[in-house]
Design a protein around this motif. Structure first.
Motif, PDB file in Angstrom:
ATOM      1  N   UNK A  96       7.222   8.712  -1.345  1.00  0.00           N
ATOM      2  CA  UNK A  96       8.152   7.714  -0.810  1.00  0.00           C
ATOM      3  C   UNK A  96       7.438   6.549  -0.142  1.00  0.00           C
ATOM      4  N   UNK A  97       6.456   6.855   0.695  1.00  0.00           N
ATOM      5  CA  UNK A  97       5.770   5.773   1.393  1.00  0.00           C
ATOM      6  C   UNK A  97       5.124   4.783   0.444  1.00  0.00           C
ATOM      7  N   UNK A  98       4.507   5.297  -0.600  1.00  0.00           N
ATOM      8  CA  UNK A  98       3.831   4.429  -1.563  1.00  0.00           C
ATOM      9  C   UNK A  98       4.837   3.641  -2.402  1.00  0.00           C
ATOM     10  N   UNK A  99       5.948   4.254  -2.771  1.00  0.00           N
ATOM     11  CA  UNK A  99       6.903   3.581  -3.639  1.00  0.00           C
ATOM     12  C   UNK A  99       7.832   2.647  -2.877  1.00  0.00           C
ATOM     13  N   UNK A 100       8.069   2.931  -1.592  1.00  0.00           N
ATOM     14  CA  UNK A 100       8.875   2.026  -0.757  1.00  0.00           C
ATOM     15  C   UNK A 100       8.018   0.977  -0.052  1.00  0.00           C
ATOM     16  N   UNK A 101       6.696   1.095  -0.170  1.00  0.00           N
ATOM     17  CA  UNK A 101       5.803   0.119   0.447  1.00  0.00           C
ATOM     18  C   UNK A 101       5.725   0.237   1.962  1.00  0.00           C
ATOM     19  N   UNK A 102       5.707   1.462   2.456  1.00  0.00           N
ATOM     20  CA  UNK A 102       5.677   1.717   3.901  1.00  0.00           C
ATOM     21  C   UNK A 102       4.484   2.616   4.226  1.00  0.00           C
ATOM     22  N   UNK A 103       3.694   2.237   5.220  1.00  0.00           N
ATOM     23  CA  UNK A 103       2.640   3.116   5.718  1.00  0.00           C
ATOM     24  C   UNK A 103       3.277   4.288   6.467  1.00  0.00           C
ATOM     25  N   UNK A 104       2.665   5.452   6.355  1.00  0.00           N
ATOM     26  CA  UNK A 104       3.138   6.607   7.118  1.00  0.00           C
ATOM     27  C   UNK A 104       1.950   7.254   7.810  1.00  0.00           C
ATOM     28  N   UNK A 105       2.069   7.428   9.104  1.00  0.00           N
ATOM     29  CA  UNK A 105       1.048   8.121   9.887  1.00  0.00           C
ATOM     30  C   UNK A 105       1.634   9.448  10.340  1.00  0.00           C
ATOM     31  N   UNK A 106       1.029  10.531   9.872  1.00  0.00           N
ATOM     32  CA  UNK A 106       1.450  11.874  10.266  1.00  0.00           C
ATOM     33  C   UNK A 106       0.519  12.347  11.381  1.00  0.00           C
TER      34      UNK A 106
END
Length: 266
Positions: free
Chosen positions: A221-231
């Motif tokens: 999702x992060x890659x396809x929606x263009x959003x960085x995600x920090x876990x």
């Protein structure tokens, strides 16, 4: 991270409050019944009727219950309690946990979603404050409401610098999925399991989501929606609320408290 024990200012007489009065105060302060939550929020195990000392922990386990009892606490305040909306036989580890609490006359109080969402001592509010987020707005859809926060950093940071900042805040290495801009400024914060909020973040024009643990079904999702995600870890993003709530109780009633730090690495 080091969590020193907190003690109230020395008093001529020990400060105390009845269990029922503290439970009533917590229920009102946390708006404990305002959320559709599978957790049994509130007093889960009834122990001694006078509270003089509190322990706080993210999770409830045999170890946390025993450590709370050994510390002399009268009440253990947790984010993740023992009951999650399903009948559970009093056998095995569940029986052992109950035996420890009942044997020590220890109260167990759980605040799950109410503590994620609280505007003053909630996990997300405390993280947003630590990051000095500005122009805050609700974020993180959950059961018809929003329990997280979105806001703007006071200055733009590179994704790597921001991840390093989060690691210093939590003391643990983050997992970073760089699906969006290499710069971070507009951020959504949703402690615990918040990977499902990635589409919402994209719709709000956020460049980054900070949450706890990854879920495989949301990997792309992060890659396809263009959003960085920090876990940053489910546990590590949820130490903030119980500590802040225990400190708030100390301010209100003068009760000393201790944080039982038992990280899971998850």
């Amino acid at each position: 991270m080091t969590f020193p024990e907190h003690t109230a200012p020395q008093q001529a007489q020990p400060r105390e409050i009845s269990r029922d009065a503290l439970v009533a105060w917590l229920g009102e302060y946390l708006q404990i019944n305002a959320f559709k939550d599978p957790s049994l929020n509130g007093l889960q195990i009834e122990g001694t009727d006078i509270i003089r000392r509190i322990a706080a922990s993210v999770d409830t386990s045999a170890r946390t219950l025993q450590d709370a009892a050994d510390s002399g606490a009268d009440l253990l305040l947790v984010h993740h309690g023992l009951f999650w909306g399903q009948p559970l036989a009093v056998t095995g580890p569940h029986a052992r946990r109950l035996q420890i609490a009942l044997g020590a006359n220890l109260n167990l109080y759980a605040a799950h979603i109410p503590l994620d969402a609280h505007p003053e001592v909630g996990n997300n509010a405390m993280i947003a404050r630590a990051l000095t987020l500005q122009n805050l707005e609700p974020f993180g859809e959950w059961a018809g409401g929003k329990i997280g926060l979105a806001g703007e950093l006071p200055f733009v940071q590179s994704l790597q610098d921001f991840a390093d900042r989060i690691q210093k805040l939590t003391g643990e290495i983050c997992l970073v999925h760089g699906g969006g801009s290499p710069q971070v400024q507009r951020l959504g914060v949703l402690s615990g399991s918040g990977a499902s909020s990635i589409p919402e973040a994209a719709a709000m024009g956020l460049d980054t989501v900070l949450t706890g643990e990854p879920e495989h079904k949301h990997f792309h999702d992060g890659f396809e929606y263009g959003v960085n995600v920090i876990y940053a870890g489910h546990y590590e993003t949820e130490v903030f609320g119980v500590r802040a709530l225990a400190a708030r109780i100390e301010d209100e009633f003068g009760l000393p408290w201790q944080f039982l730090h038992q990280p899971t690495g998850l």
